[in-house]
Enzyme design. Structure first.
Site, PDB file in Angstrom:
ATOM      1  CB  ILE A   1      -0.912  -0.005   1.242  1.00  0.00           C
ATOM      2  CG1 ILE A   1      -1.783  -1.253   1.266  1.00  0.00           C
ATOM      3  CG2 ILE A   1      -1.767   1.254   1.298  1.00  0.00           C
ATOM      4  CD1 ILE A   1      -2.458  -1.526   2.602  1.00  0.00           C
TER       5      ILE A   1
ATOM      6  CD  GLU B   1      -3.883  -0.634  -8.117  1.00  0.00           C
ATOM      7  OE1 GLU B   1      -3.453  -0.048  -7.110  1.00  0.00           O
ATOM      8  OE2 GLU B   1      -4.808  -0.186  -8.821  1.00  0.00           O
ATOM      9  NE  ARG B   2      -1.721  -5.162  -3.314  1.00  0.00           N
ATOM     10  CZ  ARG B   2      -2.196  -4.101  -2.678  1.00  0.00           C
ATOM     11  NH1 ARG B   2      -3.450  -3.744  -2.879  1.00  0.00           N
ATOM     12  NH2 ARG B   2      -1.450  -3.426  -1.854  1.00  0.00           N
TER      13      ARG B   2
ATOM     14  CD  GLU C   1      -5.685  -3.206  -5.497  1.00  0.00           C
ATOM     15  OE1 GLU C   1      -5.583  -4.291  -4.914  1.00  0.00           O
ATOM     16  OE2 GLU C   1      -5.288  -2.141  -5.009  1.00  0.00           O
TER      17      GLU C   1
END
Length: 201
Positions: free
Chosen positions: A13, A91-92, A34
């Site tokens: 994060i 993203e991720r 995300e």
């Protein structure tokens, strides 16, 4: 690398994932972020903030099940995009959901049947959607991650503790990736240049 492919931009994060995706979009790459706006407004409720403030198994499960649901929807959109584009950035990934956030739940709340249920569900999604994903870690130290996350003041993160941010950062950095970029002393332009060079290989 074999094309078409999905490249997951991973990181703690505050590591700069959103910034890098925006820079890649500016260079005409297809990127999927995300859906944080959904997590912070689920029928008017901010599930992220609720978890950070409450920090119970119930709030953790509610958040992670909803995150998983939205990421499953995103995975279907990604598969459609791969029909038209050779490289897609995300993203991720489900893999990091499992190795980071579900792992923290295991560590925090101990063995629990409901944690095992979501773990199995996400593992099935990894096997179904992410067999051929490439992963790039934007590696930052816990202090850098926390400082950046407090400076940007993203909705839902204002009640996140330094302890939780450090847990996430350490879990993220402990996983294995196809490419790791040490970002503490790099600016955004330098990082995106490394990513663009990687996809040319």
């Amino acid at each position: 690398m074999l094309l078409p492919c999905v490249i997951a931009i991973e990181g703690a994060i505050g590591s700069g994932k959103s910034t890098q995706l925006e820079l890649l979009r500016q260079r005409d790459h297809v990127c999927f972020s995300e859906p944080v706006e959904k997590w912070t407004n689920f029928n008017g409720r901010d599930l992220l903030k609720n978890f950070y403030e409450d920090n119970t198994l119930k709030s953790a499960l509610e958040l992670q099940w909803y995150i998983t649901t939205t990421l499953k929807e995103r995975a279907l959109e990604i598969e459609q995009a791969l029909k038209s584009y050779s490289i897609v950035f995300v993203e991720r990934s489900f893999r990091s959901s499992l190795g980071v956030f579900i792992s923290i739940m295991d560590d925090t709340y101990g063995p629990h049947a409901e944690i095992e249920d979501i773990k199995k569900f996400i593992l099935d999604l990894v096997n179904e959607h992410e067999k051929d994903y490439h992963s790039i870690l934007l590696k930052v130290s816990p202090n850098v991650a926390y400082n950046r996350s407090t400076i940007r003041q993203r909705q839902g993160e204002d009640t996140m503790t330094p302890t939780y941010n450090k847990l996430v950062t350490n879990k993220v950095n402990a996983m294995t990736y196809h490419k790791t970029i040490d970002c503490d002393d790099l600016n955004s332009a330098e990082v995106v240049a490394i990513i663009l060079n990687y996809i040319k290989q």
